[in-house]
Scaffold this motif. Structure first.
Motif, PDB file in Angstrom:
ATOM      1  N   PHE A 182       5.017 -11.493   4.151  1.00  0.00           N
ATOM      2  CA  PHE A 182       3.785 -10.990   4.752  1.00  0.00           C
ATOM      3  C   PHE A 182       2.587 -11.713   4.154  1.00  0.00           C
ATOM      4  O   PHE A 182       2.626 -12.150   3.001  1.00  0.00           O
ATOM      5  CB  PHE A 182       3.655  -9.470   4.562  1.00  0.00           C
ATOM      6  CG  PHE A 182       3.878  -8.998   3.141  1.00  0.00           C
ATOM      7  CD1 PHE A 182       2.875  -9.083   2.181  1.00  0.00           C
ATOM      8  CD2 PHE A 182       5.112  -8.473   2.766  1.00  0.00           C
ATOM      9  CE1 PHE A 182       3.096  -8.653   0.889  1.00  0.00           C
ATOM     10  CE2 PHE A 182       5.317  -8.038   1.463  1.00  0.00           C
ATOM     11  CZ  PHE A 182       4.303  -8.132   0.508  1.00  0.00           C
ATOM     12  N   ILE A 183       1.515 -11.844   4.992  1.00  0.00           N
ATOM     13  CA  ILE A 183       0.241 -12.413   4.525  1.00  0.00           C
ATOM     14  C   ILE A 183      -0.832 -11.390   4.864  1.00  0.00           C
ATOM     15  O   ILE A 183      -1.024 -11.041   6.042  1.00  0.00           O
ATOM     16  CB  ILE A 183      -0.077 -13.745   5.236  1.00  0.00           C
ATOM     17  CG1 ILE A 183       0.984 -14.786   4.912  1.00  0.00           C
ATOM     18  CG2 ILE A 183      -1.452 -14.260   4.805  1.00  0.00           C
ATOM     19  CD1 ILE A 183       0.830 -16.075   5.683  1.00  0.00           C
ATOM     20  N   LEU A 220       1.085  -1.585   5.212  1.00  0.00           N
ATOM     21  CA  LEU A 220       2.476  -2.002   5.023  1.00  0.00           C
ATOM     22  C   LEU A 220       3.218  -1.010   4.123  1.00  0.00           C
ATOM     23  O   LEU A 220       4.394  -0.679   4.377  1.00  0.00           O
ATOM     24  CB  LEU A 220       2.515  -3.411   4.408  1.00  0.00           C
ATOM     25  CG  LEU A 220       2.102  -4.566   5.322  1.00  0.00           C
ATOM     26  CD1 LEU A 220       2.097  -5.880   4.543  1.00  0.00           C
ATOM     27  CD2 LEU A 220       3.059  -4.699   6.508  1.00  0.00           C
ATOM     28  N   SER A 221       2.557  -0.544   3.075  1.00  0.00           N
ATOM     29  CA  SER A 221       3.200   0.408   2.152  1.00  0.00           C
ATOM     30  C   SER A 221       3.533   1.717   2.863  1.00  0.00           C
ATOM     31  O   SER A 221       4.618   2.293   2.679  1.00  0.00           O
ATOM     32  CB  SER A 221       2.269   0.680   0.953  1.00  0.00           C
ATOM     33  OG  SER A 221       2.037  -0.508   0.229  1.00  0.00           O
ATOM     34  N   THR A 222       2.600   2.213   3.685  1.00  0.00           N
ATOM     35  CA  THR A 222       2.817   3.462   4.436  1.00  0.00           C
ATOM     36  C   THR A 222       4.035   3.314   5.369  1.00  0.00           C
ATOM     37  O   THR A 222       4.899   4.200   5.439  1.00  0.00           O
ATOM     38  CB  THR A 222       1.565   3.801   5.256  1.00  0.00           C
ATOM     39  OG1 THR A 222       0.457   3.937   4.374  1.00  0.00           O
ATOM     40  CG2 THR A 222       1.756   5.099   6.021  1.00  0.00           C
ATOM     41  N   ALA A 223       4.106   2.175   6.081  1.00  0.00           N
ATOM     42  CA  ALA A 223       5.228   1.935   6.997  1.00  0.00           C
ATOM     43  C   ALA A 223       6.542   1.904   6.220  1.00  0.00           C
ATOM     44  O   ALA A 223       7.574   2.407   6.693  1.00  0.00           O
ATOM     45  CB  ALA A 223       5.017   0.625   7.735  1.00  0.00           C
ATOM     46  N   GLU A 279       1.509  -7.142  -4.365  1.00  0.00           N
ATOM     47  CA  GLU A 279       0.488  -7.597  -3.410  1.00  0.00           C
ATOM     48  C   GLU A 279      -0.730  -6.669  -3.427  1.00  0.00           C
ATOM     49  O   GLU A 279      -1.871  -7.109  -3.285  1.00  0.00           O
ATOM     50  CB  GLU A 279       1.082  -7.657  -1.996  1.00  0.00           C
ATOM     51  CG  GLU A 279       0.115  -8.139  -0.911  1.00  0.00           C
ATOM     52  CD  GLU A 279      -0.401  -9.537  -1.167  1.00  0.00           C
ATOM     53  OE1 GLU A 279      -1.549  -9.841  -0.747  1.00  0.00           O
ATOM     54  OE2 GLU A 279       0.333 -10.352  -1.787  1.00  0.00           O
ATOM     55  N   HIS A 280      -0.489  -5.362  -3.639  1.00  0.00           N
ATOM     56  CA  HIS A 280      -1.598  -4.403  -3.696  1.00  0.00           C
ATOM     57  C   HIS A 280      -2.532  -4.731  -4.861  1.00  0.00           C
ATOM     58  O   HIS A 280      -3.764  -4.715  -4.723  1.00  0.00           O
ATOM     59  CB  HIS A 280      -1.041  -2.976  -3.833  1.00  0.00           C
ATOM     60  CG  HIS A 280      -2.076  -1.911  -3.615  1.00  0.00           C
ATOM     61  ND1 HIS A 280      -2.846  -1.416  -4.634  1.00  0.00           N
ATOM     62  CD2 HIS A 280      -2.473  -1.248  -2.483  1.00  0.00           C
ATOM     63  CE1 HIS A 280      -3.677  -0.522  -4.155  1.00  0.00           C
ATOM     64  NE2 HIS A 280      -3.485  -0.386  -2.852  1.00  0.00           N
ATOM     65  N   ALA A 281      -1.939  -5.105  -5.998  1.00  0.00           N
ATOM     66  CA  ALA A 281      -2.747  -5.478  -7.172  1.00  0.00           C
ATOM     67  C   ALA A 281      -3.579  -6.734  -6.880  1.00  0.00           C
ATOM     68  O   ALA A 281      -4.754  -6.833  -7.266  1.00  0.00           O
ATOM     69  CB  ALA A 281      -1.824  -5.702  -8.376  1.00  0.00           C
ATOM     70  N   ARG A 282      -2.966  -7.696  -6.208  1.00  0.00           N
ATOM     71  CA  ARG A 282      -3.686  -8.952  -5.899  1.00  0.00           C
ATOM     72  C   ARG A 282      -4.868  -8.699  -4.967  1.00  0.00           C
ATOM     73  O   ARG A 282      -5.957  -9.256  -5.152  1.00  0.00           O
ATOM     74  CB  ARG A 282      -2.719  -9.956  -5.242  1.00  0.00           C
ATOM     75  CG  ARG A 282      -3.282 -11.360  -5.149  1.00  0.00           C
ATOM     76  CD  ARG A 282      -2.250 -12.336  -4.612  1.00  0.00           C
ATOM     77  NE  ARG A 282      -2.059 -12.206  -3.179  1.00  0.00           N
ATOM     78  CZ  ARG A 282      -2.845 -12.798  -2.268  1.00  0.00           C
ATOM     79  NH1 ARG A 282      -3.861 -13.535  -2.638  1.00  0.00           N
ATOM     80  NH2 ARG A 282      -2.603 -12.631  -0.983  1.00  0.00           N
TER      81      ARG A 282
END
Length: 855
Positions: free
Chosen positions: A504-505, A515-518, A589-592
């Protein structure tokens, strides 16, 4: 014809001092085509277009075509576009039209004109020459004697005709061509080898060349006219008598042919074979194609001759012609009508007979074809229907056999029509008394008996297949249920694996949160999916129990799917393994994205301060330079303070550049927190530095101007007030119209020349604008003393001891060396009456020092 036409065109174009090389190319722009028409007609055409574009060429060619049309010529299918495109066929057709109109149409010999007139002229002129017989414009000229005879008839001294031989055409042709070119000014338009080597020489080429002889010798023609008139009167009677004899003979021959032909067409005895009837039809076609058309032509010619003869008799005041009994045109028309009636009935009878025989042959062939097709289809069918292959078949094979048998039953039903058609054709052949009916009937009976046997065997096999199918139905239902549930579950697992491994991008925290919720929603579905997996495996276990209990013969694996329990379990384990891996990737990815958002806000907070600060400073500098509060020195001091404060702001720009670099390294492409980009800030910063430097420079120049011209601060303020008043756009620059209005308001009486002179001073580079500095320079000159050149002149006069000239030594004695040499190099020699050798003119030099800049 192409080379002949080229030579003909050049024979006229040379009168205008030009020629063509390639007839398809050289007329494409229309210029030489228009010139050719002017030469041969003696008239002027419309003025040609001289442009090189296609539209100009088409225009010129159209002017030429319009001129040709104005001379009564119908140009069929000749268009300007084809001529411009170099269409050889169209171009040659157009030139031939021009030749016909201007070189051949106006030829008139006795009562004939144009082509016929030219041919008659050639026949009259060559009549005394026994070995010349001109009947046309092609093969009659092949031996070359015709050309030589025309020349010899008019100019006997040019050719020794007695030495020419009919079997030496090359010599004859070349002799005529060379003499015509040398003595008669007729260019060589034909090639002797082409004429001799061609079965039928080009008619148009020869007509074109011969017309040149006609025009060359037309003067000599008048002498013959009187003699021809006498001959013509005598010839009328002879010609009329001959026409009457020809009519009588032609009418007799035609009536005799009709009398012989009608009985043949009325014979209606039929033939027994198709071949014989086709021969009759072929004979009739020969009659229509070969024998009748010449007779149609003869009948038409007979009527034409009759009408022509009556017209000639009437015009020459002779009594009308009355044919012999039974040979009137009406008699011939009646006989011809009887022939046409007999012919029409004959053709209809022939076709009906052929259709009847054709029908019998067609029916017999159709019976043989259909019977052969049916027998080929039935071959092996009885053995196939008696097989017991269903006893060892699996359910899938049983279903396949049933489908195949159903298809055979459909095929069998479809063939019912053909069996009925075979019987119907046999019946029709019997009714039409076909010669081979016994063998047809025997074959038809065999086909019908075999058909009944096939029907009984088909019913018996159908019942056996259906009994066997029911035995294996239960197992098949379980296979089908397994397949129906395994396929979507397998697809779900494959989709889940693909999604869990999908890269994912994302560019925002909102996107990664989505994306996390899905992913969490997907994990919540896993317990229900495991229940479905166990249910599917339970179906497979039930199938195994039934096979073991009833000893059913099942061949191979599940026919409805390739998915097996081992594959389902392996994929389920893979899904369970991928879920925690996906959890970790989303956390990283959330941290980035949180770090990227911090960088965006950090850059935006600074950019949103720096951007407006630059804009404010630009506006303040603009106001300082326009409003002129205090003296110029005050303004300069104020601006230098601004400059210092701006330079001191540079570290903030550098810090922003550092933040921008971090954003670029993090591959962040957008920032919703600010409208300012680094490029906007850089451009604004550079403009601010440039503007403050330029504004300081302008104030410094104004101080220089004020001090040099002795202008007071009050005057300078007035200049600025006037400038600002007429600078309507508030740009710090006046356009010429504003400047002109300003001058008029100051009392200047401006004409166009005077204003142009002033503009050349304030705007020497012709930029179309007046700066404040140029305005001050102009106004300071206007208010300062105007006798500067006179003062310099008076100063030189003091140095010269009151003389009207000055010597080099005096300049070197009184002035510094470099300035003395400057003056000596530029002063002109003094030319007054009181001058001495070496005297220099300081007056003109003084004037030149100020030149046009001194107002």
């Amino acid at each position: 014809a192409g080379s002949t036409f080229t030579a003909w065109c050049n024979s006229h174009l040379r009168k205008a001092g030009t020629q063509i090389e390639n007839i398809e190319e050289d007329f494409r722009d229309g210029l030489k085509l228009m010139l050719l028409l002017e030469v041969i007609s003696g008239e002027r055409l419309a003025k040609p277009e001289r442009g090189k574009m296609r539209v100009h060429k088409i225009s010129n060619v159209n002017k030429a075509l319009d001129f040709i049309a104005s001379k009564g010529v119908k140009l069929v299918s000749i268009g300007a576009e084809e001529i411009v495109d170099g269409n050889a066929k169209m171009t040659l057709g157009m030139i031939w039209t021009i030749i016909l109109r201007f070189a051949i149409q106006d030829i008139s010999v006795e009562e004939t004109s144009a082509k016929e007139g030219l041919l008659l002229w050639c026949q009259r002129k060559t009549a005394p020459y026994k070995n010349v017989n001109i009947q046309n414009f092609h093969i009659s000229w092949k031996d070359g004697l015709g050309f030589c005879a025309l020349i010899h008839r008019h100019r006997p001294e040019l050719i020794d005709y007695g030495k020419l031989r009919k079997d030496d055409p090359m010599t004859n042709l070349n002799t005529a061509f060379d003499v015509a070119e040398k003595y008669l000014d007729i260019p060589k338009m034909l090639d002797a080898e082409d004429i001799v080597g061609t079965a039928r020489p080009d008619e148009k080429a020869i007509m074109t060349y011969v017309s040149s002889f006609y025009h060359a010798f037309s003067g000599a023609q008048k002498a013959e006219t009187a003699a021809n008139r006498i001959c013509k009167v005598l010839a009328v009677n002879q010609e009329n008598e001959q026409l009457m004899e020809d009519y009588e003979k032609l009418a007799s021959d035609l009536l005799e042919w009709i009398r012989r032909t009608i009985p043949w067409l009325e014979n209606r005895m039929p033939e027994n074979t198709m071949q014989a009837m086709q021969q009759k039809l072929e004979d009739f076609r020969d009659y229509r194609r070969l024998h009748k058309p010449p007779k149609v032509q003869e009948k038409c010619q007979l009527e034409i001759n009759f009408n022509t003869l009556q017209t000639k008799l009437r015009l020459s005041n002779r009594p009308a012609f009355m044919p012999s009994e039974g040979k009137m045109v009406s008699d011939i028309n009646n006989a011809w009508g009887n022939l046409e009636g007999a012919e029409k009935g004959y053709e209809e009878w022939l076709l009906n007979e052929i259709r009847r025989l054709e029908r019998l042959d067609h029916l017999a062939e159709k019976f043989r074809q259909k019977a052969a097709i049916h027998e080929a289809w039935t071959e092996g069918k009885e053995d196939m229907l008696q097989k017991r292959d269903y006893e060892t078949a699996s359910l899938s094979e049983i279903k396949a056999l049933l489908k195949k048998h159903e298809a055979f039953e459909s095929d069998l039903a479809a063939h019912q029509d053909r069996v009925e058609q075979i019987a119907a054709i046999a019946q029709e052949l019997n009714e039409l008394d076909y010669y081979d009916s016994p063998s047809v009937n025997a074959r038809c009976q065999r086909i019908c008996d075999q058909w009944d046997a096939l029907g009984a065997l088909t019913q018996k096999r159908s019942e056996a297949l259906q009994r066997t199918e029911k035995l294996l139905e239960t197992i098949d239902q379980l296979y089908l249920e397994f397949a129906k549930r395994a396929a979507p579950f397998n697809n779900w697992m494959e989709g889940a694996m693909e999604d869990l491994q999908d890269t994912f991008i994302v560019h925002t925290i909102e996107e990664i949160q989505g994306l996390s919720t899905a992913h969490e929603q997907f994990k919540a579905t896993l317990p229900e999916a495991d229940k479905e997996r166990l249910a599917i495996l339970g179906i497979h276990n039930e199938i195994a129990k039934i096979v073991q209990t009833y000893h059913v013969n099942i061949a191979g694996t599940n026919p409805y799917t390739t998915i097996n329990p081992q594959e389902i379990n392996a994929k389920w384990d893979k899904v369970r393994q991928l879920v925690p891996q996906r959890d970790q990737a989303l956390i990283e990815e959330h941290a980035r994205q949180q770090n990227n958002e911090r960088l965006r806000r950090q850059f935006a907070n600074q950019a949103n301060v720096i951007g407006p600060w630059i804009q404010t400073k630009m506006e303040e500098i603009g106001r300082i330079s326009i409003e002129m509060h205090g003296t110029l020195e005050d303004q300069l001091t104020h601006l230098r303070q601004y400059e210092k404060s701006i330079v001191n702001y540079k570290p903030k720009i550098d810090q922003l550049e550092g933040d921008h670099q971090l954003i670029q390294e993090a591959l962040i492409f957008d920032n919703k927190h600010t409208n300012y980009t680094m490029e906007h800030i850089r451009v604004g910063w550079e403009q601010l530095l440039t503007t403050i430097a330029r504004t300081i420079n302008e104030i410094e120049n104004q101080i220089l101007t004020r001090d040099a011209k002795g202008i007071s601060q009050e005057q300078l303020n007035e200049f600025r007030a006037s400038f600002n008043h007429f600078d309507r756009k508030r740009t710090g620059i006046m356009d010429p119209e504003d400047f002109k209005t300003c001058l008029i308001s100051m009392g200047y009486n401006l004409g166009e020349n005077e204003f142009s002179r002033i503009m050349s001073i304030v705007d020497p580079n012709r930029m179309g604008l007046v700066t404040f500095q140029a305005f001050i320079d102009f106004m300071s000159r206007e208010t300062a003393d105007t006798d500067t050149a006179d003062q310099v002149m008076a100063s030189f006069k003091v140095l010269a001891g009151d003389k009207n000239y000055i010597l080099a030594d005096e300049l070197r004695r009184e002035l510094p060396p470099d300035q003395a040499e400057y003056c000596i190099a530029r002063m002109a020699p003094y030319t007054g009456p009181d001058g001495v050798p070496g005297a220099l003119d300081y007056m003109s030099f003084s004037t030149a020092l100020y030149g046009e800049s001194d107002l």
